[in-house]
Design an enzyme around this catalytic site. Structure first.
Site, PDB file in Angstrom:
ATOM      1  N   SER A 114       0.665  -1.285  -0.284  1.00  0.00           N
ATOM      2  CA  SER A 114       0.359   0.143   0.222  1.00  0.00           C
ATOM      3  C   SER A 114       0.783   1.105   0.208  1.00  0.00           C
ATOM      4  CB  SER A 114      -0.863   0.010   1.220  1.00  0.00           C
ATOM      5  OG  SER A 114      -1.715  -0.938   1.588  1.00  0.00           O
ATOM      6  N   HIS A 146      -0.811  -2.772  -7.449  1.00  0.00           N
ATOM      7  CA  HIS A 146      -1.743  -1.981  -6.195  1.00  0.00           C
ATOM      8  C   HIS A 146      -3.690  -2.406  -6.392  1.00  0.00           C
ATOM      9  CE1 HIS A 146      -3.030   1.271  -2.526  1.00  0.00           C
ATOM     10  NE2 HIS A 146      -2.910  -0.239  -2.387  1.00  0.00           N
ATOM     11  N   GLU A 206      -2.896   0.088  -8.984  1.00  0.00           N
ATOM     12  CA  GLU A 206      -2.459   0.759  -9.293  1.00  0.00           C
ATOM     13  C   GLU A 206      -0.938   0.009  -9.837  1.00  0.00           C
ATOM     14  OE1 GLU A 206      -3.028   4.959  -6.420  1.00  0.00           O
ATOM     15  OE2 GLU A 206      -2.199   3.434  -5.654  1.00  0.00           O
ATOM     16  N   ASN A 216      -3.317   6.380  -2.076  1.00  0.00           N
ATOM     17  CA  ASN A 216      -3.187   6.039  -0.412  1.00  0.00           C
ATOM     18  C   ASN A 216      -2.522   7.270   0.267  1.00  0.00           C
ATOM     19  OD1 ASN A 216      -4.476   3.711   0.401  1.00  0.00           O
ATOM     20  ND2 ASN A 216      -2.683   2.793   0.476  1.00  0.00           N
TER      21      ASN A 216
HETATM   22  N1  CAA Z   1     -17.217 -10.748  -3.340  1.00  0.00           N
HETATM   23  C1  CAA Z   1     -18.332 -10.786  -3.942  1.00  0.00           C
HETATM   24  N2  CAA Z   1     -19.653 -10.291  -3.844  1.00  0.00           N
HETATM   25  C2  CAA Z   1     -19.121  -8.837  -2.642  1.00  0.00           C
HETATM   26  C3  CAA Z   1     -17.968  -8.437  -2.600  1.00  0.00           C
HETATM   27  C4  CAA Z   1     -16.943 -10.005  -3.093  1.00  0.00           C
HETATM   28  N3  CAA Z   1     -15.404  -9.684  -2.272  1.00  0.00           N
HETATM   29  N4  CAA Z   1     -17.782  -7.929  -1.215  1.00  0.00           N
HETATM   30  C5  CAA Z   1     -18.729  -7.090  -1.275  1.00  0.00           C
HETATM   31  N5  CAA Z   1     -19.586  -7.856  -2.688  1.00  0.00           N
HETATM   32  C6  CAA Z   1     -21.304  -8.321  -2.635  1.00  0.00           C
HETATM   33  C7  CAA Z   1     -21.882  -7.534  -1.997  1.00  0.00           C
HETATM   34  O1  CAA Z   1     -22.731  -9.030  -1.405  1.00  0.00           O
HETATM   35  C8  CAA Z   1     -23.953  -7.046  -2.046  1.00  0.00           C
HETATM   36  O2  CAA Z   1     -24.138  -7.826  -2.661  1.00  0.00           O
HETATM   37  P1  CAA Z   1     -25.852  -8.086  -2.891  1.00  0.00           P
HETATM   38  O3  CAA Z   1     -26.354  -6.847  -2.849  1.00  0.00           O
HETATM   39  O4  CAA Z   1     -26.333  -9.503  -3.337  1.00  0.00           O
HETATM   40  O5  CAA Z   1     -26.145  -8.094  -1.498  1.00  0.00           O
HETATM   41  C9  CAA Z   1     -22.675  -6.351  -3.577  1.00  0.00           C
HETATM   42  O6  CAA Z   1     -21.157  -6.819  -3.460  1.00  0.00           O
HETATM   43  C10 CAA Z   1     -22.810  -5.131  -2.425  1.00  0.00           C
HETATM   44  O7  CAA Z   1     -22.074  -5.088  -1.791  1.00  0.00           O
HETATM   45  P2  CAA Z   1     -22.831  -4.558  -0.372  1.00  0.00           P
HETATM   46  O8  CAA Z   1     -24.184  -4.224  -0.417  1.00  0.00           O
HETATM   47  O9  CAA Z   1     -22.018  -4.626   1.024  1.00  0.00           O
HETATM   48  O10 CAA Z   1     -22.811  -3.241  -0.093  1.00  0.00           O
HETATM   49  P3  CAA Z   1     -22.380  -1.828  -0.665  1.00  0.00           P
HETATM   50  O11 CAA Z   1     -23.028  -1.347  -2.248  1.00  0.00           O
HETATM   51  O12 CAA Z   1     -21.652  -0.461  -0.113  1.00  0.00           O
HETATM   52  O13 CAA Z   1     -20.555  -1.991  -2.031  1.00  0.00           O
HETATM   53  C11 CAA Z   1     -18.205  -1.676  -0.761  1.00  0.00           C
HETATM   54  C12 CAA Z   1     -19.666  -2.654  -0.368  1.00  0.00           C
HETATM   55  C13 CAA Z   1     -17.764  -2.161  -2.274  1.00  0.00           C
HETATM   56  C14 CAA Z   1     -17.766  -2.546  -0.405  1.00  0.00           C
HETATM   57  C15 CAA Z   1     -18.600  -0.068  -0.819  1.00  0.00           C
HETATM   58  O14 CAA Z   1     -18.785  -0.184   0.920  1.00  0.00           O
HETATM   59  C16 CAA Z   1     -17.377   0.128  -1.420  1.00  0.00           C
HETATM   60  O15 CAA Z   1     -16.839   0.646  -2.437  1.00  0.00           O
HETATM   61  N6  CAA Z   1     -16.722   0.727  -0.429  1.00  0.00           N
HETATM   62  C17 CAA Z   1     -15.405   0.911   0.045  1.00  0.00           C
HETATM   63  C18 CAA Z   1     -14.544   0.954  -0.373  1.00  0.00           C
HETATM   64  C19 CAA Z   1     -12.970   0.844  -0.826  1.00  0.00           C
HETATM   65  O16 CAA Z   1     -13.111   2.449  -0.909  1.00  0.00           O
HETATM   66  N7  CAA Z   1     -11.985  -0.212  -1.087  1.00  0.00           N
HETATM   67  C20 CAA Z   1     -10.711   0.750  -0.894  1.00  0.00           C
HETATM   68  C21 CAA Z   1     -10.117   0.183   0.236  1.00  0.00           C
HETATM   69  S1  CAA Z   1      -8.400   1.709  -0.063  1.00  0.00           S
HETATM   70  C22 CAA Z   1      -7.231   0.198  -0.308  1.00  0.00           C
HETATM   71  O17 CAA Z   1      -7.582  -0.895  -0.545  1.00  0.00           O
HETATM   72  C23 CAA Z   1      -6.189   0.512  -0.372  1.00  0.00           C
HETATM   73  C24 CAA Z   1      -4.799   0.236   0.530  1.00  0.00           C
HETATM   74  O18 CAA Z   1      -3.578  -0.068  -0.045  1.00  0.00           O
HETATM   75  C25 CAA Z   1      -4.958   0.136   1.960  1.00  0.00           C
HETATM   76  P1  NAD Z   2      -4.461  -9.918   6.071  1.00  0.00           P
HETATM   77  O1  NAD Z   2      -3.557  -9.367   7.320  1.00  0.00           O
HETATM   78  O2  NAD Z   2      -4.988  -9.795   5.899  1.00  0.00           O
HETATM   79  O3  NAD Z   2      -3.122 -10.492   5.412  1.00  0.00           O
HETATM   80  C1  NAD Z   2      -1.984 -10.847   5.497  1.00  0.00           C
HETATM   81  C2  NAD Z   2      -1.843 -12.446   4.873  1.00  0.00           C
HETATM   82  O4  NAD Z   2      -0.417 -12.608   5.166  1.00  0.00           O
HETATM   83  C3  NAD Z   2      -2.504 -13.025   6.584  1.00  0.00           C
HETATM   84  O5  NAD Z   2      -3.129 -14.712   6.531  1.00  0.00           O
HETATM   85  C4  NAD Z   2      -0.693 -13.646   6.420  1.00  0.00           C
HETATM   86  O6  NAD Z   2      -0.708 -14.959   7.545  1.00  0.00           O
HETATM   87  C5  NAD Z   2       0.086 -13.287   5.572  1.00  0.00           C
HETATM   88  N1  NAD Z   2       1.594 -13.827   5.763  1.00  0.00           N
HETATM   89  C6  NAD Z   2       1.771 -13.252   6.976  1.00  0.00           C
HETATM   90  N2  NAD Z   2       3.372 -13.433   7.036  1.00  0.00           N
HETATM   91  C7  NAD Z   2       3.953 -14.067   5.720  1.00  0.00           C
HETATM   92  C8  NAD Z   2       5.071 -14.756   5.161  1.00  0.00           C
HETATM   93  N3  NAD Z   2       6.474 -14.366   5.714  1.00  0.00           N
HETATM   94  N4  NAD Z   2       4.364 -15.416   3.798  1.00  0.00           N
HETATM   95  C9  NAD Z   2       3.032 -15.325   3.317  1.00  0.00           C
HETATM   96  N5  NAD Z   2       2.289 -14.939   4.136  1.00  0.00           N
HETATM   97  C10 NAD Z   2       1.932 -14.570   5.161  1.00  0.00           C
HETATM   98  O7  NAD Z   2      -3.790  -7.828   5.118  1.00  0.00           O
HETATM   99  P2  NAD Z   2      -4.242  -7.757   3.890  1.00  0.00           P
HETATM  100  O8  NAD Z   2      -4.573  -6.559   4.177  1.00  0.00           O
HETATM  101  O9  NAD Z   2      -4.983  -8.557   3.587  1.00  0.00           O
HETATM  102  O10 NAD Z   2      -2.533  -6.429   3.204  1.00  0.00           O
HETATM  103  C11 NAD Z   2      -1.705  -7.793   2.635  1.00  0.00           C
HETATM  104  C12 NAD Z   2      -0.850  -6.584   1.832  1.00  0.00           C
HETATM  105  O11 NAD Z   2      -1.869  -5.702   1.134  1.00  0.00           O
HETATM  106  C13 NAD Z   2      -0.127  -5.137   2.651  1.00  0.00           C
HETATM  107  O12 NAD Z   2       0.737  -5.217   1.916  1.00  0.00           O
HETATM  108  C14 NAD Z   2      -1.007  -4.259   2.702  1.00  0.00           C
HETATM  109  O13 NAD Z   2      -0.091  -3.070   3.094  1.00  0.00           O
HETATM  110  C15 NAD Z   2      -1.515  -4.657   1.238  1.00  0.00           C
HETATM  111  N6  NAD Z   2      -3.731  -3.743   0.847  1.00  0.00           N
HETATM  112  C16 NAD Z   2      -3.988  -3.709   1.928  1.00  0.00           C
HETATM  113  C17 NAD Z   2      -4.819  -3.469   1.755  1.00  0.00           C
HETATM  114  C18 NAD Z   2      -6.865  -3.134   2.551  1.00  0.00           C
HETATM  115  O14 NAD Z   2      -7.283  -2.756   2.272  1.00  0.00           O
HETATM  116  N7  NAD Z   2      -6.077  -4.328   3.502  1.00  0.00           N
HETATM  117  C19 NAD Z   2      -5.605  -2.435   0.534  1.00  0.00           C
HETATM  118  C20 NAD Z   2      -4.607  -2.838  -0.864  1.00  0.00           C
HETATM  119  C21 NAD Z   2      -3.118  -2.914  -0.413  1.00  0.00           C
END
Ligand code: CAA
Ligand code: NAD
Length: 287
Positions: A121, A142, A154, A193
Site C-alpha cells: 500500500s 496495488h 495502481e 493512499n
Molecule cells: N465478493 C463478491 N461479492 C461481494 C464482495 C466480494 N468480496 N464484497 C461485496 N460483495 C457484494 C455484496 O455481497 C453485495 O451483494 P448483494 O447486493 O447481493 O448483497 C454487493 O457486492 C454490494 O455490496 P454491499 O451491499 O455490501 O454494499 P455496497 O454497495 O456498499 O458495496 C463496497 C460494498 C463495494 C465494499 C462499497 O461499500 C465500497 O465501495 N466501499 C469502499 C471501498 C473502498 O474504498 N475500498 C478501498 C479501500 S483502500 C485500499 O484498498 C487501498 C489500501 O492500500 C489500503
Molecule cells: P492481512 O493481514 O489480511 O493478510 C496478510 C496475510 O499474509 C495473512 O494471512 C498472513 O498470515 C500472511 N502472511 C504473513 N506472513 C507471511 C509470509 N511470510 N508468507 C506468506 N504469507 C504471510 O493483510 P492485507 O490487508 O491482505 O494486506 C496485505 C498487503 O496488501 C499489505 O501490504 C497491505 O498494505 C496491502 N493492501 C491492503 C489493503 C487493505 O485494504 N487491507 C488494500 C490494498 C493493499
C-alpha cells in the site's frame, strides 16, 4: 511474455481476492501461499463465500465456481508456490523487512523470466527490489479492497523497473478486467493512499477529540462527499494494523510530524482490535 501460472503470497484480506480474480477473471492457474493452514483455510473460505455470492446473483454458474476453485492451489510450501510461477503477487503484511525476506526467496525459487509484484500500500518498490537480482522485474501491483469489486490497479514503477515489466503488468491487469494508473515515481502511498490515509487519520482524530460521534463522522462523509463508506468504517474495513503500518512508512518517507499516528489508533492496534478482520475495531463486526 505469456502468463499462465501466478503465485499469490498471503491469503488474507487482499491475497484471497487477488487469487480469486486471477483464477476467475483472468483464467490463470494460481498457487496461494500462507504460513499456517488455518490462514489458508480462512482465505479459501472467503473465496468460496465470494463465489457463492456470484452464483446466487447468477453472475456465474455453479460449474464456473467449481472450475475457479479447481484452479486455486493452497500451499504452505514456498517452492511449490513460486517454483513455476510466471508472476508472483505478494500480499503479506505491510512491513519492509518481511517483504524483503520474501522477495529474496522469490528471487531464489522462481524461474528467471518471472515478474515479482508487490501489492504493498505504501512501501518503496525500489527498496523491495534491492532484495533481488532482478530489480527490472520488480513492480508494484496495488489492488483495492474488496479486490473482486474494485476496478483499479495502481502500477508502481521502482527506479529500476523496466518498461517491459510495466507493459506486462498492464496487460495482466486488463486480463483481470481492471483499469490501471501508472505511478511514474515511487513515493510513499503512491496516488490513492497518499490522499486516503491522511483523511482516515484525521477522521480518527475527530473521534479522539470527541468532535462528533463515529456515526455522525461516517454519515457526514457518506452524505457530504458521497463516499460509499464513511472513513471510520473504511479504516476498520482496510484493517487498523495496515493503516498504522502505512502511517509509519509515511513518517519515514514523507514527514515525521505530519503523519504522527493518533494515539487512539496505536491503542486499538495494541489491543488487537484491527477492524473487520478481527470482528472488532471502531465498530462491532461480529454480526
Ligand atoms: N465478493 C463478491 N461479492 C461481494 C464482495 C466480494 N468480496 N464484497 C461485496 N460483495 C457484494 C455484496 O455481497 C453485495 O451483494 P448483494 O447486493 O447481493 O448483497 C454487493 O457486492 C454490494 O455490496 P454491499 O451491499 O455490501 O454494499 P455496497 O454497495 O456498499 O458495496 C463496497 C460494498 C463495494 C465494499 C462499497 O461499500 C465500497 O465501495 N466501499 C469502499 C471501498 C473502498 O474504498 N475500498 C478501498 C479501500 S483502500 C485500499 O484498498 C487501498 C489500501 O492500500 C489500503
Ligand atoms: P492481512 O493481514 O489480511 O493478510 C496478510 C496475510 O499474509 C495473512 O494471512 C498472513 O498470515 C500472511 N502472511 C504473513 N506472513 C507471511 C509470509 N511470510 N508468507 C506468506 N504469507 C504471510 O493483510 P492485507 O490487508 O491482505 O494486506 C496485505 C498487503 O496488501 C499489505 O501490504 C497491505 O498494505 C496491502 N493492501 C491492503 C489493503 C487493505 O485494504 N487491507 C488494500 C490494498 C493493499
Amino acid at each position: 511474455m505469456k502468463i499462465t501460472k501466478v503465485a499469490v503470497i498471503g491469503a488474507g484480506l487482499m491475497g484471497h481476492g487477488i487469487a480469486q480474480v486471477s483464477a476467475q477473471v483472468a483464467g490463470y492457474e494460481v498457487y496461494l501461499k500462507d504460513i499456517k493452514q488455518e490462514f489458508l483455510d480462512k482465505g479459501m473460505g472467503r473465496i468460496k463465500w465470494s463465489l457463492g455470492k456470484l452464483v446466487e446473483k447468477e453472475k456465474i454458474s455453479q460449474g464456473d465456481a467449481d472450475t475457479v476453485l479447481s484452479r486455486i492451489h493452497p500451499t504452505l510450501d514456498m517452492k511449490e508456490a513460486v517454483g513455476e510461477a510466471d508472476l508472483v503477487v505478494e500480499a503479506a503484511p505491510e512491513k519492509l523487512q518481511l517483504k524483503k525476506t520474501l522477495f529474496e526467496a522469490f528471487d531464489e525459487f522462481t524461474p528467471y523470466h518471472a515478474i515479482l509484484a508487490s501489492n504493498t500500500s505504501s512501501i518503496s518498490i525500489t527498496e523491495i527490489a534491492k532484495a533481488t537480482k532482478r530489480p527490472d522485474k520488480v513492480v508494484g501491483m496495488h489492488f483495492f479492497n474488496p479486490v473482486q469489486i474494485m476496478k483499479l490497479v495502481e502500477i508502481v514503477k521502482g527506479e529500476k523497473t523496466s518498461d517491459e515489466t510495466v507493459e506486462v503488468i498492464t496487460k495482466v491487469s486488463q486480463q483481470m478486467r481492471k483499469e490501471t494508473v501508472l505511478c511514474k515515481r515511487d513515493r510513499p502511498g503512491f496516488i490513492v493512499n497518499r490522499i486516503l490515509v491522511p483523511a482516515l487519520l484525521d477522521a480518527i482524530r475527530l473521534v479522539e477529540e470527541d468532535v462528533a460521534s463515529i456515526e455522525d463522522i461516517d454519515k457526514a462523509i457518506r452524505l457530504g462527499l458521497n463516499w460509499p463508506m464513511g472513513p471510520i468504517t473504511l479504516a476498520d474495513y482496510v484493517g487498523l494494523d495496515t493503516a498504522l503500518n502505512i502511517t509509519r512508512v509515511f513518517q519515514e518517507g514523507l514527514d515525521k510530524h505530519r503523519y504522527d499516528p493518533p494515539a487512539l489508533l496505536e491503542k486499538m492496534v495494541k489491543e488487537g482490535k484491527l477492524g473487520r478482520k478481527t470482528k472488532q475495531g471502531f465498530l462491532d463486526w461480529s454480526r
